[in-house]
Enzyme design. Structure first.
Site, PDB file in Angstrom:
ATOM      1  CB  CYS A 261      -0.859   0.042   1.253  1.00  0.00           C
ATOM      2  SG  CYS A 261      -1.960  -1.357   1.405  1.00  0.00           S
TER       3      CYS A 261
ATOM      4  NE  ARG B  99       4.667   1.642  -1.027  1.00  0.00           N
ATOM      5  CZ  ARG B  99       5.296   1.735   0.128  1.00  0.00           C
ATOM      6  NH1 ARG B  99       6.441   2.362   0.191  1.00  0.00           N
ATOM      7  NH2 ARG B  99       4.787   1.229   1.213  1.00  0.00           N
TER       8      ARG B  99
ATOM      9  CD  GLU C 207      21.242 -17.189  -4.292  1.00  0.00           C
ATOM     10  OE1 GLU C 207      21.278 -17.755  -5.390  1.00  0.00           O
ATOM     11  OE2 GLU C 207      21.060 -15.974  -4.168  1.00  0.00           O
TER      12      GLU C 207
ATOM     13  CD1 TRP D  82      -0.702  -6.387  -0.858  1.00  0.00           C
ATOM     14  CD2 TRP D  82       0.229  -5.863  -2.799  1.00  0.00           C
ATOM     15  NE1 TRP D  82      -0.121  -7.505  -1.346  1.00  0.00           N
ATOM     16  CE2 TRP D  82       0.462  -7.218  -2.533  1.00  0.00           C
ATOM     17  CE3 TRP D  82       0.735  -5.312  -3.990  1.00  0.00           C
ATOM     18  CZ2 TRP D  82       1.179  -8.036  -3.407  1.00  0.00           C
ATOM     19  CZ3 TRP D  82       1.445  -6.129  -4.836  1.00  0.00           C
ATOM     20  CH2 TRP D  82       1.654  -7.473  -4.548  1.00  0.00           C
TER      21      TRP D  82
ATOM     22  CD  GLU E 265      24.544 -12.081  -8.845  1.00  0.00           C
ATOM     23  OE1 GLU E 265      23.992 -11.555  -9.817  1.00  0.00           O
ATOM     24  OE2 GLU E 265      23.929 -12.760  -7.998  1.00  0.00           O
TER      25      GLU E 265
ATOM     26  CG  HIS F 139      32.706 -38.835  -5.687  1.00  0.00           C
ATOM     27  ND1 HIS F 139      33.043 -40.172  -5.706  1.00  0.00           N
ATOM     28  CD2 HIS F 139      31.745 -38.714  -4.742  1.00  0.00           C
ATOM     29  CE1 HIS F 139      32.308 -40.818  -4.819  1.00  0.00           C
ATOM     30  NE2 HIS F 139      31.517 -39.948  -4.213  1.00  0.00           N
TER      31      HIS F 139
ATOM     32  CG  ASN G 159       0.042   2.168   3.715  1.00  0.00           C
ATOM     33  OD1 ASN G 159      -0.963   2.273   3.026  1.00  0.00           O
ATOM     34  ND2 ASN G 159       1.231   2.625   3.343  1.00  0.00           N
ATOM     35  N   GLY G 160      -1.175  -1.234   6.395  1.00  0.00           N
ATOM     36  CA  GLY G 160      -0.960  -2.130   7.530  1.00  0.00           C
ATOM     37  C   GLY G 160      -2.193  -2.957   7.831  1.00  0.00           C
TER      38      GLY G 160
ATOM     39  CE  LYS H  27      16.583  -7.113  -9.410  1.00  0.00           C
ATOM     40  NZ  LYS H  27      17.293  -8.105  -8.604  1.00  0.00           N
TER      41      LYS H  27
HETATM   42  C1  UD1 Z   1      -4.613 -10.953  -3.444  1.00  0.00           C
HETATM   43  C2  UD1 Z   1      -4.169  -9.523  -3.609  1.00  0.00           C
HETATM   44  C3  UD1 Z   1      -3.678  -9.085  -2.308  1.00  0.00           C
HETATM   45  C4  UD1 Z   1      -4.782  -9.290  -1.247  1.00  0.00           C
HETATM   46  C5  UD1 Z   1      -5.335 -10.713  -1.259  1.00  0.00           C
HETATM   47  C6  UD1 Z   1      -6.515 -10.915  -0.344  1.00  0.00           C
HETATM   48  C7  UD1 Z   1      -3.178  -8.747  -5.737  1.00  0.00           C
HETATM   49  C8  UD1 Z   1      -1.975  -8.632  -6.578  1.00  0.00           C
HETATM   50  N1  UD1 Z   1      -3.069  -9.401  -4.558  1.00  0.00           N
HETATM   51  O1  UD1 Z   1      -3.504 -11.643  -2.879  1.00  0.00           O
HETATM   52  O2  UD1 Z   1      -3.327  -7.736  -2.386  1.00  0.00           O
HETATM   53  O3  UD1 Z   1      -4.242  -9.044  -0.004  1.00  0.00           O
HETATM   54  O4  UD1 Z   1      -5.712 -11.019  -2.575  1.00  0.00           O
HETATM   55  O5  UD1 Z   1      -7.669 -10.495  -0.881  1.00  0.00           O
HETATM   56  O6  UD1 Z   1      -4.216  -8.244  -6.085  1.00  0.00           O
HETATM   57  N2  UD1 Z   1      -1.193 -14.841  -9.971  1.00  0.00           N
HETATM   58  C9  UD1 Z   1      -0.899 -15.504 -11.131  1.00  0.00           C
HETATM   59  N3  UD1 Z   1       0.405 -15.740 -11.401  1.00  0.00           N
HETATM   60  C10 UD1 Z   1       1.428 -15.320 -10.618  1.00  0.00           C
HETATM   61  C11 UD1 Z   1       1.120 -14.628  -9.430  1.00  0.00           C
HETATM   62  C12 UD1 Z   1      -0.212 -14.416  -9.125  1.00  0.00           C
HETATM   63  O7  UD1 Z   1      -1.789 -15.893 -11.885  1.00  0.00           O
HETATM   64  O8  UD1 Z   1       2.584 -15.527 -10.950  1.00  0.00           O
HETATM   65  C13 UD1 Z   1      -2.613 -14.557  -9.672  1.00  0.00           C
HETATM   66  C14 UD1 Z   1      -3.145 -15.354  -8.509  1.00  0.00           C
HETATM   67  O9  UD1 Z   1      -3.642 -16.602  -8.884  1.00  0.00           O
HETATM   68  C15 UD1 Z   1      -4.233 -14.439  -8.012  1.00  0.00           C
HETATM   69  C16 UD1 Z   1      -3.682 -13.047  -8.303  1.00  0.00           C
HETATM   70  O10 UD1 Z   1      -2.704 -13.211  -9.298  1.00  0.00           O
HETATM   71  O11 UD1 Z   1      -5.390 -14.615  -8.762  1.00  0.00           O
HETATM   72  C17 UD1 Z   1      -3.093 -12.405  -7.096  1.00  0.00           C
HETATM   73  O12 UD1 Z   1      -2.093 -13.239  -6.540  1.00  0.00           O
HETATM   74  P1  UD1 Z   1      -1.576 -12.993  -5.040  1.00  0.00           P
HETATM   75  O13 UD1 Z   1      -1.258 -11.570  -4.890  1.00  0.00           O
HETATM   76  O14 UD1 Z   1      -0.517 -13.941  -4.690  1.00  0.00           O
HETATM   77  O15 UD1 Z   1      -2.917 -13.441  -4.357  1.00  0.00           O
HETATM   78  P2  UD1 Z   1      -3.416 -13.208  -2.910  1.00  0.00           P
HETATM   79  O16 UD1 Z   1      -2.411 -13.614  -1.901  1.00  0.00           O
HETATM   80  O17 UD1 Z   1      -4.774 -13.787  -2.824  1.00  0.00           O
HETATM   81  C1  F6R Z   2      21.301 -13.497  -9.254  1.00  0.00           C
HETATM   82  C2  F6R Z   2      20.157 -13.085 -10.039  1.00  0.00           C
HETATM   83  C3  F6R Z   2      19.828 -13.871 -11.238  1.00  0.00           C
HETATM   84  C4  F6R Z   2      18.306 -14.013 -11.358  1.00  0.00           C
HETATM   85  C5  F6R Z   2      17.956 -14.677 -12.681  1.00  0.00           C
HETATM   86  C6  F6R Z   2      16.477 -14.917 -12.789  1.00  0.00           C
HETATM   87  O1  F6R Z   2      21.498 -12.673  -8.156  1.00  0.00           O
HETATM   88  O2  F6R Z   2      19.517 -12.120  -9.746  1.00  0.00           O
HETATM   89  O3  F6R Z   2      20.433 -15.117 -11.204  1.00  0.00           O
HETATM   90  O4  F6R Z   2      17.852 -14.768 -10.283  1.00  0.00           O
HETATM   91  O5  F6R Z   2      18.374 -13.843 -13.730  1.00  0.00           O
HETATM   92  O6  F6R Z   2      15.771 -13.728 -12.711  1.00  0.00           O
HETATM   93  P1  F6R Z   2      14.252 -13.701 -12.284  1.00  0.00           P
HETATM   94  O7  F6R Z   2      14.164 -14.216 -10.913  1.00  0.00           O
HETATM   95  O8  F6R Z   2      13.851 -12.267 -12.423  1.00  0.00           O
HETATM   96  O9  F6R Z   2      13.525 -14.586 -13.260  1.00  0.00           O
END
Ligand code: UD1
Ligand code: F6R
Length: 699
Positions: free
Chosen positions: A2, A33, A571, A88, A578, A594, A115-116, A694
């Site tokens: 939030c 955020r 890791e 959020w 890196e 080995h 927030n919170g 990144k």
């Molecule tokens: C969601 C809300 C969160 C709220 C909670 C409770 C969002 C981003 N999150 O969190 O703010 O506190 O409901 O109501 O709105 N998803 C994918 N693929 C991904 C990641 C997520 O499809 O890689 C989908 C999930 O299935 C879900 C949605 O995105 O439908 C939100 O995911 P997530 O934030 O993890 O869900 P909640 O923890 O329920």
């Molecule tokens: C290492 C690092 C990378 C990422 C990799 C995957 O510190 O940051 O090894 O983990 O490039 O990136 P994501 O997680 O964004 O798919």
């Protein structure tokens, strides 16, 4: 996460259009955020009227909504208080009704952004309902707005600060809070507890003081002091019922811009910007005042006062400094840290907590992943889980694979995305493919996702960046909620991915009676992780010294681990190579004899992960082999474990003990710090190591 933004102008003419633009831009600066909805509250046309506009989705959508409203943008406000929020969701899904600002009632007498999480909101809600109040949202925040109204209705003689104090006595949990009210036009109260909040101050004239006095409660005797020591929330016998405004002390405040001349100060044009994050404020002013927990800011007629609801304790400061930030935004966001990577390493107590927030109920031992709940029955019926990722994200899969297998008895494959594609590995409709990615944009992982979707598998994302490609294109998933990671080397994303995957394993096995004890043990241990990481971070001094004295000049470094700690070794080795450009290798301790043992001599530094789990004796025997070849290892061991004669070790880094499958969360932190200090000592730009980006959006 939030975001909070507030804007107050006093004796500065601003059109409604300008005010709206200022707060919407403030929200846009907080967008990084992550959030799911946003809203604003501003003055309406009739005195005392509040207009609230809110929408689910991006601030862009809110902007469109604002533009579509019939608002007189030209109307000038000489004095005005506006509040705005990006949400959020935690309690209640991202629906318009649940967006902030949240009002106490239809007339919008009190309007709150928050927030919170208010942990005792159920008790408060029940209490307020019993007084006839009707809740219209699913949020915990609504009980704050209603509490303001309830107390005000009983004691309308209270000033805004006194009223806020009475409300705060009832709240438990964490909050960053802004409140405006038709009963206190053009005033704002702001407070925080465990959630950041700051105020930017802008005047044409120079500020006459660079601090603000803190106004404490009188030590004893007064009604409010008594209330402060009598927490009543949730008991049903709330202090809201027995307020005696007459006994509350009157304010003896000083204002920000006075020179002792009250008359002059009240005529000074001034603007205030309130926010959860400096990024949205520094574009307006560099004069910032960071609030501390339990500070209550009251802005009224151009004056800013800071109150405390309790009497002053020994050691508590009597003032808050107004700091002048000359730094660039980037610098500012780093806070007191030298690099984003260092900041992110030190954020891990918070980021790991945020990953679990609203998902793990420690009292009932229940884990709920909202993003997966509808899919769980299907996932449980799958024939195989395939975890697919790159780099650090791949290591988080390795770190949690054993637990997934142990709790669910479904075969688990862990794949590097590029290799998985190169092999054109077979994927079937009854496979569940889990894509782990911080950025959610990594090209190799994206291609593998496309490949799996084409073959009809169920796809799950474990992603940090909300709205990223992987997050959008998977069937379902979990946002790890670690907050933005800016340093190229991934640190807090790793620990949060790890926790998200542990929560996933727990969710999958939620109906297994035979594993109830193991699940409980893990959930109890999860609760302690943020605090334990905090303890590990205290090793920084020892680690810096170790790097300075013994590791800097080395060309190569080995990391030994076994079982759960193999992933930690990999890791750690990745982090070290890196950013410090030192060759390092993570080795499975069982593989030492080995081949790798040939490298060992008295020169080659070795870091061994020897925390206590069932493999402890085996790792110890690997260490003995190293020592027998004149090697002098650094060990990462549990607090108080006298592993070996200290003279045989280069150093012992002691970390707290947790359950075996979570120990990697603690053991990786010293390795992150070692990589950081090795790189700093070598003069490397830690946040931007050579040749790395990144977000790796090319194959
Ligand atoms: C969601 C809300 C969160 C709220 C909670 C409770 C969002 C981003 N999150 O969190 O703010 O506190 O409901 O109501 O709105 N998803 C994918 N693929 C991904 C990641 C997520 O499809 O890689 C989908 C999930 O299935 C879900 C949605 O995105 O439908 C939100 O995911 P997530 O934030 O993890 O869900 P909640 O923890 O329920
Ligand atoms: C290492 C690092 C990378 C990422 C990799 C995957 O510190 O940051 O090894 O983990 O490039 O990136 P994501 O997680 O964004 O798919």
């Amino acid at each position: 996460m939030c975001g909070i933004f507030g804007y107050v102008n006093y004796l500065v003419d601003r059109s409604r259009g300008e005010i709206i633009d200022t707060i919407l831009e403030g929200l846009q600066a907080l967008e990084y955020r992550g959030y799911d909805s946003s809203g604003i509250a501003i003055d309406g046309d009739v005195p005392g009227e509040t207009t609230i506009i809110k929408r689910v989705g991006k601030v862009r959508v809110l902007k469109e909504e604002v533009a579509s409203r019939d608002l007189d943008r030209a109307k000038i406000f000489n004095t005005h208080a506006a509040i705005a929020h990006t949400r959020w969701a935690t309690h209640g899904s991202p629906l318009t009704a649940n967006c902030h600002p949240i009002a106490s009632d239809e007339a919008h007498e009190f309007v709150v952004i928050h927030n919170g999480i208010i942990t005792n909101y159920k008790a408060l809600k029940a209490l307020l309902e019993s007084k006839g109040m009707v809740f219209v949202t699913e949020t915990d925040t609504e009980c704050i707005a209603k509490l303001f109204k309830h107390i005000y209705d009983q004691s309308p003689e209270l000033d805004f600060t006194q009223l806020t104090k009475q409300v705060l006595y009832e709240l438990e949990g964490s909050y960053g809070l802004l409140v405006r009210s038709s009963h206190y036009p053009n005033e704002v109260c702001a407070t925080r507890k465990g959630s950041p909040l700051l105020v930017g101050v802008k005047t044409a004239k120079r500020l006459k003081m660079d601090f603000v006095d803190v106004e404490y409660e009188k030590p004893s005797g007064s009604a409010s002091a008594a209330a402060a020591t009598t927490p009543l929330a949730g008991t049903g016998t709330s202090s809201l019922l027995r307020l005696d405004g007459g006994q509350l002390r009157s304010s003896v405040s000083r204002a920000v811009v006075t020179s002792g001349n009250e008359e002059e100060s009240s005529l000074t044009p001034i603007e205030y910007f309130l926010a959860s994050d400096p990024s949205s404020v520094v574009r307006h002013t560099k004069k910032l005042l960071f609030l501390e927990d339990d500070d209550i800011v009251h802005i009224h007629e151009g004056e800013l006062h800071i109150h405390r609801a309790k009497s002053r304790q020994a050691g508590e400061a009597a003032t808050r400094e107004i700091q002048t930030f000359e730094m660039e935004l980037n610098e500012l966001m780093k806070g007191s840290y030298n690099h984003f990577m260092q900041k992110e390493i030190f954020e891990q107590p918070d980021s790991t907590f945020n990953t679990m927030r609203g998902r793990v109920d420690f009292s009932s031992g229940k884990v709920t992943l909202g993003g997966l709940s509808q899919w769980l029955p299907l996932i449980k019926r799958s024939r195989r889980l395939i975890m697919i990722a790159c780099g650090t994200s791949y290591h988080s899969c390795l770190a949690t694979r054993a637990l997934l297998e142990e709790l669910n008895e479904i075969p688990v494959a862990v794949e590097l995305a590029s290799d998985f594609l190169d092999r054109r590995s077979p994927v079937f409709r009854d496979d569940v493919c889990i894509f782990v990615s911080q950025s959610g944009e990594t090209a190799d992982s994206m291609l593998a996702l496309k490949y799996c979707l084409e073959r009809g598998a169920i796809t799950i994302g474990i992603v940090n960046s909300v709205g990223s490609s992987i997050s959008r294109q998977t069937h379902c998933g979990v946002h790890i909620n670690a907050g933005p990671e800016i340093g190229v080397a991934s640190t807090k994303a790793y620990t949060s991915q790890y926790i998200a995957l542990v929560m996933f394993a727990l969710c999958l096995s939620n109906d297994s009676v035979s594993r109830a004890d193991r699940r409980r043990e893990i959930i109890e241990a999860l609760q302690k992780i943020p605090e334990q990481i905090q303890t590990v971070l205290k090793l920084e001094g020892q680690i810096k010294e170790l790097c300075d004295k013994s590791l800097n000049h080395q060309k190569s470094l080995l990391l030994l681990g076994r079982g759960y700690q193999y992933a930690t070794a990999l890791e750690g080795a990745l982090k070290i190579k890196e950013i410090s450009y030192m060759h390092s290798e993570g080795v499975l301790a069982g593989e030492l004899k080995h081949g790798v043992l040939a490298l060992v001599d008295e020169e080659l530094p070795i870091i061994a992960l020897v925390t206590r789990d069932s493999l402890f004796p085996k790792v110890m025997s690997a260490i003995e082999q190293v020592i027998a070849r004149s090697g002098k290892p650094v060990v990462i061991c549990n607090t108080g474990d006298s592993i070996l004669d200290k003279s045989k070790l280069l150093a012992a880094l002691e970390v707290p003990l947790t359950v075996d499958c979570l120990q990697g969360l603690l053991n990786v932190v010293p390795l992150q710090l070692i990589s950081y200090w090795l790189a700093v000592n070598r003069g490397i730009d830690v946040d931007f190591p050579r040749n790395l980006a990144k977000s790796v959006t090319v194959e």
